[in-house]
Design an enzyme around this catalytic site. Structure first.
Site, PDB file in Angstrom:
ATOM      1  N   ARG A  15      -9.497   4.175   9.989  1.00 17.82           N
ATOM      2  CA  ARG A  15     -10.164   3.025   9.391  1.00 17.82           C
ATOM      3  C   ARG A  15     -11.282   2.522  10.315  1.00 17.82           C
ATOM      4  NH1 ARG A  15      -4.849  -0.512   8.350  1.00 17.82           N
ATOM      5  NH2 ARG A  15      -4.255   0.625  10.249  1.00 17.82           N
ATOM      6  N   LYS A  75      -7.133  -2.098  14.193  1.00 17.75           N
ATOM      7  CA  LYS A  75      -5.876  -2.150  14.944  1.00 17.75           C
ATOM      8  C   LYS A  75      -6.043  -2.914  16.244  1.00 17.75           C
ATOM      9  CE  LYS A  75      -2.492  -0.962  14.054  1.00 17.75           C
ATOM     10  NZ  LYS A  75      -1.493  -1.788  13.320  1.00 17.75           N
ATOM     11  N   TYR A  94      -6.243  -6.988  13.652  1.00 18.34           N
ATOM     12  CA  TYR A  94      -4.788  -7.110  13.691  1.00 18.34           C
ATOM     13  C   TYR A  94      -4.336  -7.078  15.150  1.00 18.34           C
ATOM     14  CZ  TYR A  94      -4.545  -6.114   8.668  1.00 18.34           C
ATOM     15  OH  TYR A  94      -4.686  -6.173   7.307  1.00 18.34           O
ATOM     16  N   HIS A  96      -0.560  -8.348  16.171  1.00 22.41           N
ATOM     17  CA  HIS A  96       0.893  -8.141  16.217  1.00 22.41           C
ATOM     18  C   HIS A  96       1.416  -8.318  17.647  1.00 22.41           C
ATOM     19  CE1 HIS A  96       0.819  -6.773  12.054  1.00 22.41           C
ATOM     20  NE2 HIS A  96      -0.129  -5.903  12.365  1.00 22.41           N
ATOM     21  N   GLU A 118      -3.310 -11.024  10.800  1.00 24.50           N
ATOM     22  CA  GLU A 118      -1.992 -11.159  10.173  1.00 24.50           C
ATOM     23  C   GLU A 118      -1.439 -12.573  10.175  1.00 24.50           C
ATOM     24  OE1 GLU A 118      -0.991 -10.145  14.477  1.00 24.50           O
ATOM     25  OE2 GLU A 118      -2.497  -9.525  13.003  1.00 24.50           O
ATOM     26  N   ILE A 269       7.606  -2.174  11.671  1.00 24.03           N
ATOM     27  CA  ILE A 269       7.545  -1.681  13.042  1.00 24.03           C
ATOM     28  C   ILE A 269       6.404  -2.308  13.835  1.00 24.03           C
ATOM     29  CG2 ILE A 269       6.110   0.354  12.539  1.00 24.03           C
ATOM     30  CD1 ILE A 269       9.173   0.157  14.935  1.00 24.03           C
ATOM     31  N   ASP A 270       5.327  -2.716  13.178  1.00 20.18           N
ATOM     32  CA  ASP A 270       4.244  -3.419  13.874  1.00 20.18           C
ATOM     33  C   ASP A 270       4.738  -4.681  14.561  1.00 20.18           C
ATOM     34  OD1 ASP A 270       1.930  -1.922  13.711  1.00 20.18           O
ATOM     35  OD2 ASP A 270       1.359  -2.703  11.759  1.00 20.18           O
ATOM     36  N   ASN A 300       0.862   2.445  12.138  1.00 14.03           N
ATOM     37  CA  ASN A 300      -0.404   2.210  11.411  1.00 14.03           C
ATOM     38  C   ASN A 300      -0.427   3.065  10.145  1.00 14.03           C
ATOM     39  OD1 ASN A 300      -0.671   4.547  13.060  1.00 14.03           O
ATOM     40  ND2 ASN A 300      -2.893   4.441  12.974  1.00 14.03           N
ATOM     41  N   MET A 301       0.561   2.840   9.300  1.00 10.31           N
ATOM     42  CA  MET A 301       0.700   3.639   8.085  1.00 10.31           C
ATOM     43  C   MET A 301      -0.577   3.687   7.240  1.00 10.31           C
ATOM     44  SD  MET A 301       4.576   2.618   6.913  1.00 10.31           S
ATOM     45  CE  MET A 301       4.474   3.521   5.374  1.00 10.31           C
TER      46      MET A 301
END
Length: 377
Positions: A15, A75, A94, A96, A118, A269-270, A300-301
């Site tokens: 991405r 990410k 993001y 997390h 998020e 999981i993040d 990071n699906m």
């Protein structure tokens, strides 16, 4: 404002923070954009497309970080990227942070202003910048789980939807939010036997109305989690506590008692994962087996489907990028009570209460931090 878009460097992350179309909008607002070469390769956007949109293409991430006032990513910054952050930077991506002490420490040390997608909210209490990736991850969770159930991949050897005369696989979704609803959509579409567990009866009622009798809705307790997990062929962990570490809802002892060849997909999981036996994996090596149970825990699906994911993400992040650039980050944050909760780290202070609580930092409310009001003694 000069906005920088580096190429994502997390494992198999394709991405990109801004598409050429988004760059064109930012430039039309009078701002400059610098993009690292090949940053958009994963979405089939070459350097020429960014230049045509008005961006300047730079050779390295270091050049992008040096030039930019605001860094827009997807990410969380990796260690090499965190080393390039300075107090002048606004980081919008993001993060997390709650399960990631090392990243948090580096961001605090950097002195940068760090805004997490998020934890941005909306008027309905939702998480609008997380929602599109939750939609993608929820749908992917079933694809990933169906693949993991194949015998060659360590699974029991079941087809999710069965065939006439052979029962379908049993899918249990823990958490009926955005991830859960989209996982249910895919699982039912493939013909699986689907149960959702949630502790909010309004959520269960909404899902029941939406999916009808095809979906089994169950109030989540320790007893019902145990009952349905032990019967399941595929369990999707879809729980979320905004900004905080995910609760561990399936313990190691329960995993040990699950059916051999069953599959756990941990979409949480993040935020540290909701299964006690979960640890983050990558698209290169997505699964591992504990007690004959296949675990899929890719952090990071949505990176696996970058064209869909990047466009969906830009649809919701672009208005905030423009607000931060047009107004300046301080005014943009203070003007918008929904953007304000996105501020997680500000000039060496942790401004997200869930992160501070999880990692043992002193908490300073974001509004106080921005206005220079010290924390109460």
């Amino acid at each position: 404002m000069r906005i920088g878009v580096p190429k994502e460097i997390k494992n198999h992350e394709y991405r990109v923070g801004l598409t050429p179309a988004s760059v064109r909008e930012v430039v039309a607002h009078g701002h400059e954009v610098v993009v690292e070469t090949m940053a958009g390769a994963g979405i089939n956007a070459d350097d020429a497309a960014y230049e045509e949109a008005g961006a300047k293409v730079l050779k390295t991430a270091a050049e992008v970080f040096d030039a930019a006032d605001m860094i827009v990513k997807v990410k969380e910054p990796q260690a090499a990227e965190r080393a390039m952050l300075r107090p002048k930077h606004v980081l919008f991506t993001y993060l997390h942070l709650a399960p990631d002490a090392e990243q948090t420490a580096d961001l605090v040390k950097s002195g940068a202003t760090c805004i997490a997608y998020e934890t941005v909210t909306d008027a309905r209490g939702g998480l609008p910048l997380l929602a599109p990736m939750s939609q993608v991850a929820g749908r992917l969770s079933i694809q990933a789980g169906a693949t993991a159930l194949q015998k060659a991949n360590g699974g029991a050897g079941l087809l999710l939807g069965g065939v006439p005369g052979v029962a379908p696989a049993k899918v249990v979704v823990i958490g009926g939010g955005v991830v859960g609803a989209h996982a249910i959509t895919m699982a039912l579409g493939l013909g699986a036997d689907v149960t959702v567990l949630d502790r909010n009866v309004d959520v269960l009622a909404s899902l029941s109305q939406r999916f009808g009798s095809a979906l089994r809705t169950v109030y989540s307790t320790a007893s019902t989690v145990e009952q349905y997990v032990l019967e399941a062929d595929l369990v999707v962990g879809a729980v979320l506590v905004a900004g905080a570490a995910a609760p561990k809802l399936v313990g190691a002892d329960l995993v040990k008692r699950m059916k051999p060849g069953s599959v756990l997909v941990d979409v949480a999981i993040d935020q540290g994962g909701c299964f006690a036996t979960s640890h983050a994996t990558t698209h290169t090596d997505p699964t591992y087996i504990v007690d004959d149970v296949v675990h899929y825990c890719v952090a990071n699906m949505p990176g696996a489907v970058p064209i869909t994911s990047t466009n969906a993400l830009n649809n919701v992040t672009l208005p905030f990028v423009l607000a931060l650039a047009d107004k300046g980050y301080q005014k943009a944050l203070l003007d918008d009570p929904h953007l304000l909760p996105g501020l997680n780290v500000y000039r060496g202070q942790v401004t997200c209460e869930a992160v501070a609580s999880a990692l043992g930092y002193d908490y300073l409310a974001p509004e106080q931090a921005l206005k220079g009001i010290p924390a109460a003694a």
